[in-house]
Design a protein around this motif. Structure first.
Motif, PDB file in Angstrom:
ATOM      1  N   HIS A  55      46.303 -12.366  92.282  1.00  0.00           N
ATOM      2  CA  HIS A  55      45.248 -11.970  93.224  1.00  0.00           C
ATOM      3  C   HIS A  55      45.845 -11.130  94.359  1.00  0.00           C
ATOM      4  O   HIS A  55      45.344 -10.046  94.687  1.00  0.00           O
ATOM      5  CB  HIS A  55      44.590 -13.239  93.775  1.00  0.00           C
ATOM      6  N   LEU A  56      46.929 -11.636  94.952  1.00  0.00           N
ATOM      7  CA  LEU A  56      47.554 -10.931  96.076  1.00  0.00           C
ATOM      8  C   LEU A  56      48.152  -9.596  95.637  1.00  0.00           C
ATOM      9  O   LEU A  56      48.045  -8.592  96.345  1.00  0.00           O
ATOM     10  CB  LEU A  56      48.641 -11.818  96.703  1.00  0.00           C
ATOM     11  N   LEU A  57      48.773  -9.594  94.461  1.00  0.00           N
ATOM     12  CA  LEU A  57      49.416  -8.364  93.992  1.00  0.00           C
ATOM     13  C   LEU A  57      48.367  -7.293  93.665  1.00  0.00           C
ATOM     14  O   LEU A  57      48.545  -6.114  94.008  1.00  0.00           O
ATOM     15  CB  LEU A  57      50.277  -8.669  92.762  1.00  0.00           C
ATOM     16  N   ALA A  58      47.262  -7.702  93.026  1.00  0.00           N
ATOM     17  CA  ALA A  58      46.202  -6.737  92.715  1.00  0.00           C
ATOM     18  C   ALA A  58      45.594  -6.200  94.012  1.00  0.00           C
ATOM     19  O   ALA A  58      45.310  -5.003  94.136  1.00  0.00           O
ATOM     20  CB  ALA A  58      45.128  -7.396  91.851  1.00  0.00           C
ATOM     21  N   ALA A  59      45.415  -7.088  95.010  1.00  0.00           N
ATOM     22  CA  ALA A  59      44.902  -6.647  96.311  1.00  0.00           C
ATOM     23  C   ALA A  59      45.870  -5.648  96.942  1.00  0.00           C
ATOM     24  O   ALA A  59      45.455  -4.671  97.572  1.00  0.00           O
ATOM     25  CB  ALA A  59      44.694  -7.849  97.231  1.00  0.00           C
ATOM     26  N   GLY A 104      47.069  -1.752  99.689  1.00  0.00           N
ATOM     27  CA  GLY A 104      48.328  -1.140 100.113  1.00  0.00           C
ATOM     28  C   GLY A 104      48.398   0.318  99.688  1.00  0.00           C
ATOM     29  O   GLY A 104      48.974   1.161 100.380  1.00  0.00           O
ATOM     30  N   GLY A 105      47.779   0.634  98.538  1.00  0.00           N
ATOM     31  CA  GLY A 105      47.776   2.010  98.050  1.00  0.00           C
ATOM     32  C   GLY A 105      46.970   2.950  98.922  1.00  0.00           C
ATOM     33  O   GLY A 105      47.133   4.175  98.857  1.00  0.00           O
ATOM     34  N   LEU A 106      46.083   2.375  99.778  1.00  0.00           N
ATOM     35  CA  LEU A 106      45.269   3.229 100.657  1.00  0.00           C
ATOM     36  C   LEU A 106      46.129   3.963 101.687  1.00  0.00           C
ATOM     37  O   LEU A 106      45.740   5.023 102.172  1.00  0.00           O
ATOM     38  CB  LEU A 106      44.210   2.377 101.384  1.00  0.00           C
ATOM     39  N   VAL A 107      47.310   3.386 102.005  1.00  0.00           N
ATOM     40  CA  VAL A 107      48.168   4.023 103.022  1.00  0.00           C
ATOM     41  C   VAL A 107      48.735   5.352 102.502  1.00  0.00           C
ATOM     42  O   VAL A 107      48.518   6.399 103.128  1.00  0.00           O
ATOM     43  CB  VAL A 107      49.276   3.041 103.476  1.00  0.00           C
ATOM     44  N   PHE A 148      44.683   7.353  91.154  1.00  0.00           N
ATOM     45  CA  PHE A 148      44.642   6.178  92.029  1.00  0.00           C
ATOM     46  C   PHE A 148      43.287   5.500  91.930  1.00  0.00           C
ATOM     47  O   PHE A 148      43.186   4.264  91.903  1.00  0.00           O
ATOM     48  CB  PHE A 148      44.932   6.548  93.488  1.00  0.00           C
ATOM     49  N   SER A 149      42.229   6.303  91.875  1.00  0.00           N
ATOM     50  CA  SER A 149      40.879   5.759  91.809  1.00  0.00           C
ATOM     51  C   SER A 149      40.728   4.861  90.578  1.00  0.00           C
ATOM     52  O   SER A 149      40.180   3.758  90.660  1.00  0.00           O
ATOM     53  CB  SER A 149      39.880   6.917  91.781  1.00  0.00           C
ATOM     54  N   THR A 150      41.241   5.322  89.434  1.00  0.00           N
ATOM     55  CA  THR A 150      41.161   4.528  88.205  1.00  0.00           C
ATOM     56  C   THR A 150      41.991   3.249  88.322  1.00  0.00           C
ATOM     57  O   THR A 150      41.550   2.157  87.964  1.00  0.00           O
ATOM     58  CB  THR A 150      41.662   5.374  87.019  1.00  0.00           C
ATOM     59  N   MET A 151      43.208   3.384  88.871  1.00  0.00           N
ATOM     60  CA  MET A 151      44.074   2.205  89.041  1.00  0.00           C
ATOM     61  C   MET A 151      43.417   1.201  89.991  1.00  0.00           C
ATOM     62  O   MET A 151      43.456  -0.014  89.759  1.00  0.00           O
ATOM     63  CB  MET A 151      45.426   2.660  89.592  1.00  0.00           C
ATOM     64  N   ALA A 152      42.767   1.719  91.051  1.00  0.00           N
ATOM     65  CA  ALA A 152      42.144   0.830  92.028  1.00  0.00           C
ATOM     66  C   ALA A 152      40.978   0.070  91.406  1.00  0.00           C
ATOM     67  O   ALA A 152      40.757  -1.108  91.712  1.00  0.00           O
ATOM     68  CB  ALA A 152      41.678   1.632  93.245  1.00  0.00           C
ATOM     69  N   ALA A 182      38.917  -5.232  89.749  1.00  0.00           N
ATOM     70  CA  ALA A 182      38.434  -6.177  88.739  1.00  0.00           C
ATOM     71  C   ALA A 182      39.310  -7.430  88.731  1.00  0.00           C
ATOM     72  O   ALA A 182      38.802  -8.564  88.695  1.00  0.00           O
ATOM     73  CB  ALA A 182      38.424  -5.507  87.364  1.00  0.00           C
ATOM     74  N   VAL A 183      40.629  -7.230  88.795  1.00  0.00           N
ATOM     75  CA  VAL A 183      41.560  -8.379  88.797  1.00  0.00           C
ATOM     76  C   VAL A 183      41.387  -9.195  90.082  1.00  0.00           C
ATOM     77  O   VAL A 183      41.390 -10.429  90.048  1.00  0.00           O
ATOM     78  CB  VAL A 183      43.016  -7.890  88.631  1.00  0.00           C
TER      79      VAL A 183
END
Lengths: 323, 121
Positions: free
Chosen positions: A149-153, A158-161, A187-191, A196-197
């Motif tokens: 959960h934390l890693l997906a978040a 974190g990727g927004l930076v 990034f959009s697809t990865m996000a 979902a996770v």
């Protein structure tokens, strides 16, 4: 009563780890390179310092003292004789290693190492949280779920930076438009996958911590409701980015493209602000008592220190079962 | 089809999860909460809803209208880390006693509480 030093340490630690994990993965998978050290080093330093702060806050809470009164003997006892301490010795060592790696001029290998270390550190956060209470194989399952959960978040928030940095360059007319567009779409697809996770593992966490609808009417439930509302807001912003602004980046006119990049940059900044609020709520949740089943033994004469469940009173209630 | 499989996987994962607790609440005690025992106990045993940290957990005993009574060091039962044990070194004379406890759970949260029991009639 809320343990603000602990909430603060949790917030800084979580935020720093999310930036470390999210920006190193972004560099590895999206932008092909190394995350700028000018934010890796402060993030790694903040992660290490907040790990120390977290230890002091827990030592103060466990020993029933003020932060200033925590002495070396108490810290030794926490690190040497508690389940939290066993995890936290590793946490402090990994946080130190992350700072060393971030400071080391490294290229791709540096990104891989920072991501792996940040993922391990997020697992440590899961292990000392509410997920860690069950023990045994069930406990490991809870911890694994919360760590994912934390890693997906982290991959998402974190990727927004680095995404904002990329958009800033694009909106000021720098950077190559096709490469930028490609990176933003990836990034959009990865996000979307990360979201979902996050939602799935978050729901699983909820099943563990909230076992009746009545539990919503607690401090924990109210903070959770705020957090879910903020996450819903984040999803709306992400949908605006994906469905409205992203297609405009394909526009033939360069002025329209730059306008869309500026708008995207602004919503991503706004998303970051909401993400900070989500992490604040998450940090607070970890210190509040989740609602427990009302079915088991009488709890009217027990009280949660630092929480708000029941109050101590004359206890003449016979226990249902003998040991 | 792929979406259906994903949904089934997600559903089974959620079905697998079951509720748990996050703070140590007292579940059982020896002597039992509010009970009357014929003779003095040789130890106090408090079983909580989850594992506790003996290094920071405390049990104190006092005569209901009197002073504190010394207990042995608090330890966890070697067979069950949810049970705190403290020896009662000297036999307790008849009377009402109050047990106060402070339990630090493995996930670092603190709970407190107390109960009484009576020795003799």
């Amino acid at each position: 009563m809320i343990d603000w030093p602990l909430v603060g340490a949790r917030f800084v630690h979580l935020t720093a780890l999310m930036i470390l994990a999210g920006s190193s993965l972004f560099a590895l998978l999206i932008a092909g390179g190394v995350p700028p050290r000018r934010w890796l080093i402060p993030a790694a330093a903040a992660a290490a310092l907040s790990a120390v702060g977290w230890l002091f806050a827990v030592a103060a809470a466990m020993s029933d003292r003020s932060l200033a009164a925590v002495d070396a003997a108490t810290l030794r006892l926490v690190l040497g004789a508690t389940a939290f301490g066993h995890v936290w010795k590793v946490q402090l060592a990994l946080a130190g290693a992350t700072l060393a790696v971030a400071a080391w001029r490294g290229g791709r290998g540096c990104s891989v190492l920072v991501f792996a270390l940040a993922a391990a550190l997020l697992t440590g956060v899961a292990a000392v949280g509410h997920a860690g209470m069950a023990g045994g194989s069930t406990g490991l399952l809870h911890i694994g779920n919360d760590a994912v959960h934390l890693l997906a978040a982290a991959v998402w928030l974190g990727g927004l930076v680095p995404l904002a940095a990329l958009l800033y360059r694009a909106s000021s007319g720098n950077g190559s438009p096709p490469a930028t567009l490609h990176a933003i779409e990836r990034f959009s697809t990865m996000a979307i996958a990360a979201v979902a996770v996050v939602l799935l593992t978050g729901t699983a966490n909820l099943q563990w911590l909230l076992n009746s609808a009545a539990g919503i009417a607690s401090d924990w439930g109210r903070v959770l409701a705020i957090k879910l509302g903020l996450v819903a807001g984040l999803l709306v912003l992400a949908a605006i980015n994906r469905l409205i602004l992203l297609p405009r980046l394909h526009s033939a006119a360069s002025a329209a493209r730059e306008g869309a990049a500026v708008a995207l940059y602004r919503t991503v900044l706004f998303e970051q602000m909401v993400a900070v609020m989500v992490l604040t709520a998450a940090s607070l949740l970890g210190t509040l008592p989740p609602p427990v089943a009302a079915a088991s033994p009488p709890r009217a004469f027990q009280q949660v220190v630092g929480g708000a469940v029941g109050s101590p009173q004359e206890a003449e209630i016979p226990m249902p079962v003998a040991v | 089809m792929r979406a259906l499989i994903l949904c089934l996987l997600a559903g089974s994962w959620l079905a697998y999860t079951s509720p748990a607790q996050a703070h140590a609440f007292l579940e059982q005690a020896v002597p039992k909460v509010g009970s009357t025992v014929d003779s003095s106990p040789t130890e106090l045993r408090l079983r909580f809803s989850e594992a506790v940290e003996p290094a920071f957990s405390r049990i104190t005993l006092a005569k209901k209208d009197g002073g504190a009574i010394a207990l042995g060091p608090v330890a966890v039962d070697p067979g069950d880390d949810r049970i705190l044990v403290a020896a009662v070194p000297a036999p307790l004379p008849p009377g009402v006693y109050r047990v106060s406890w402070r339990a630090v759970s493995r996930d670092t949260h603190t709970t407190t509480g107390d109960f009484t029991f009576q020795v003799g009639r």
